[in-house]
Design an enzyme around this catalytic site. Structure first.
Site, mmCIF file in Angstrom:
data_model
loop_
_atom_site.group_PDB
_atom_site.id
_atom_site.type_symbol
_atom_site.label_atom_id
_atom_site.label_comp_id
_atom_site.label_asym_id
_atom_site.label_seq_id
_atom_site.Cartn_x
_atom_site.Cartn_y
_atom_site.Cartn_z
ATOM 1 C CD1 TRP A 82 0.119 -0.957 3.356
ATOM 2 C CD2 TRP A 82 0.164 1.272 3.263
ATOM 3 N NE1 TRP A 82 0.731 -0.511 4.498
ATOM 4 C CE2 TRP A 82 0.769 0.858 4.475
ATOM 5 C CE3 TRP A 82 0.077 2.639 2.999
ATOM 6 C CZ2 TRP A 82 1.276 1.752 5.414
ATOM 7 C CZ3 TRP A 82 0.597 3.535 3.917
ATOM 8 C CH2 TRP A 82 1.178 3.107 5.109
ATOM 9 C CD GLU A 125 5.282 5.168 12.595
ATOM 10 O OE1 GLU A 125 6.257 4.908 11.878
ATOM 11 O OE2 GLU A 125 4.652 4.298 13.224
ATOM 12 C CD GLU A 163 8.462 1.220 10.690
ATOM 13 O OE1 GLU A 163 7.789 2.235 10.937
ATOM 14 O OE2 GLU A 163 8.320 0.141 11.292
ATOM 15 C CG HIS A 166 4.278 3.414 9.011
ATOM 16 N ND1 HIS A 166 4.859 2.550 9.914
ATOM 17 C CD2 HIS A 166 3.844 2.632 7.987
ATOM 18 C CE1 HIS A 166 4.775 1.317 9.473
ATOM 19 N NE2 HIS A 166 4.167 1.333 8.295
ATOM 20 C CD GLU A 216 8.943 -2.147 14.355
ATOM 21 O OE1 GLU A 216 7.776 -1.731 14.224
ATOM 22 O OE2 GLU A 216 9.885 -1.720 13.676
ATOM 23 C CB THR A 219 5.026 0.987 17.226
ATOM 24 O OG1 THR A 219 6.184 1.515 17.840
ATOM 25 C CG2 THR A 219 4.544 1.949 16.164
ATOM 26 C CG ASP A 248 3.186 -1.789 7.067
ATOM 27 O OD1 ASP A 248 2.716 -2.761 6.456
ATOM 28 O OD2 ASP A 248 3.592 -0.765 6.494
ATOM 29 C CD GLU A 249 4.917 0.167 13.179
ATOM 30 O OE1 GLU A 249 5.954 -0.511 13.110
ATOM 31 O OE2 GLU A 249 4.915 1.401 13.077
ATOM 32 C CG HIS A 252 8.049 -3.790 10.289
ATOM 33 N ND1 HIS A 252 7.767 -2.448 10.133
ATOM 34 C CD2 HIS A 252 8.057 -4.318 9.031
ATOM 35 C CE1 HIS A 252 7.622 -2.171 8.842
ATOM 36 N NE2 HIS A 252 7.788 -3.302 8.156
#
Length: 381
Positions: A82, A125, A163, A166, A216, A219, A248-249, A252
């Protein structure tokens, strides 16, 4: 990565005092013992130097094949990823202004405390250049040419590129919303990157991968809780934005926690000591240099808001501790030396000790007086 930051030995979560005007990602409870106590002195004996013995670098080199098979697949190809524009008004379209108008109408219902939480997430971020430069100083992750083909260098670049989206997404959303003083927000970002921060990892990848695993997860929780707040206040699009970042976090976190799990498999004693080190030190999360040019205690004030709104609380931290204790099977790790056993006992006992401070920390956050926050045009929160 990238959401909120740090506490001295005696402090309960959240951190209530900073010593400089440049203090900021999520504050984590740490030792919770008096710095002069026997326990605190003993804890110092656990701590390894923040440098890495040559044989440890060889260990990381020996698992490069494993990393290519188990870590790099957690990066998504650019074509399948995305991008911020997917979740924002379409600027080339004729309906752009109408889309912005709709965004601003939804944003009107977001209360100030929720806005402060979102801005805090976004600012940390946006400090990505600071994080990437820090990773690049480590021997194992160092990218000598800028295009090194080691799995660690490939991961570092790929992680940073993911990252990077974000902050871009949240920044643009907040800018279009008209609800925040974007200049004050941008000043805070500027201050944070120029001030830098010391995560306490030194050049030790054991410390770094433990740190990033915890960070991570913290977050991801913060963005996920912010998504729930946005949905509660009627902004389903903002909830989608925050939820997308949280996903996403999570990926990770999975990558870094797999690396730590491998270290526990191959070098359990040093992995255990590293885990204890990062918990007993001030666990400084990205954002530890949050300052807007006005409020020397901006982080403290924002932390109270995060606690009160439920974006990130001491309960979340306790659950993070329990999660990694279970994931890395801490209680059952065997073959430890004396320092590793001491570290193991410390880790296993920490959730209960932190839990005793939970109610007091929440009460203190709720009782904190309202203060003006420049991000929201100095309205009091």
């Amino acid at each position: 990565m990238c959401s909120i930051q740090s506490i001295p030995s005696l402090a309960a979560f959240p951190k209530m005092a900073t010593n400089s005007p440049s203090f900021s990602k999520f504050s984590m409870a740490s030792t919770l013992v008096h710095s002069g106590s026997k326990e605190a002195r003993d804890l110092k004996k656990v701590s390894y130097a923040n440098s890495m013995a040559p044989e440890k670098a060889e260990l990381f080199k020996s698992i490069e094949g494993w990393a290519r098979d188990n870590i790099l697949p957690l990066l998504k190809p650019v074509e399948k990823s995305w991008q911020p524009g997917d979740l924002l008004p379409d600027s080339p379209s004729e309906g752009f202004f109408e889309q912005v108008k709709e965004l601003r109408e939804r944003a009107k219902e977001i209360p100030d405390d929720c806005l402060v939480a979102i801005v805090g997430n976004m600012i940390t971020e946006e400090a990505l250049p600071m994080y990437q430069s820090r990773v690049s100083t480590m021997d194992v992750f160092r990218d000598e040419t800028g295009r090194d083909e080691t799995p660690w260098a490939i991961w570092s670049r790929g992680w940073s590129s993911e990252e990077n989206r974000h902050g871009d997404l949240l920044n643009k959303y907040l800018y279009l919303s008209g609800r925040v003083d974007i200049q004050q927000v941008e000043r805070t970002i500027h201050h944070m990157i120029s001030s830098g921060t010391n995560f306490g990892c030194g050049d030790n990848p054991y410390h770094f991968t433990v740190y990033t695993s915890i960070q991570e997860r913290a977050t991801g929780i913060a963005h996920g809780n912010t998504a729930k707040l946005a949905l509660k206040h009627g902004d389903s699009k903002l909830a989608q934005v925050c939820g997308t970042i949280a996903a996403d976090e999570k990926r990770h976190e999975t990558a870094y926690s797999r690396i730590v799990g491998k270290l526990f498999e191959l070098d359990p004693n040093e992995a255990m000591v590293a885990f204890a080190d990062m918990l007993k030190m001030r666990l400084i999360m990205p954002g530890d240099s949050m300052y807007d040019g006005q409020d020397e205690h901006l982080f403290d004030h924002a932390t109270n808001v995060w606690m009160r709104t439920g974006v990130y609380t001491i309960t979340d931290y306790i659950n993070i501790l329990k999660h990694f204790q279970s994931l890395w099977n801490i209680e059952k790790v065997e073959g430890l030396k004396n320092d590793g056993k001491f570290a193991q006992d410390y880790i296993c006992g920490l959730p209960e000790r932190v839990g005793k401070m939970e109610e007091r920390a929440m009460a203190r956050a709720k009782q904190a007086p309202a203060v003006p926050i420049s991000w929201i045009f100095n309205r009091e929160v």
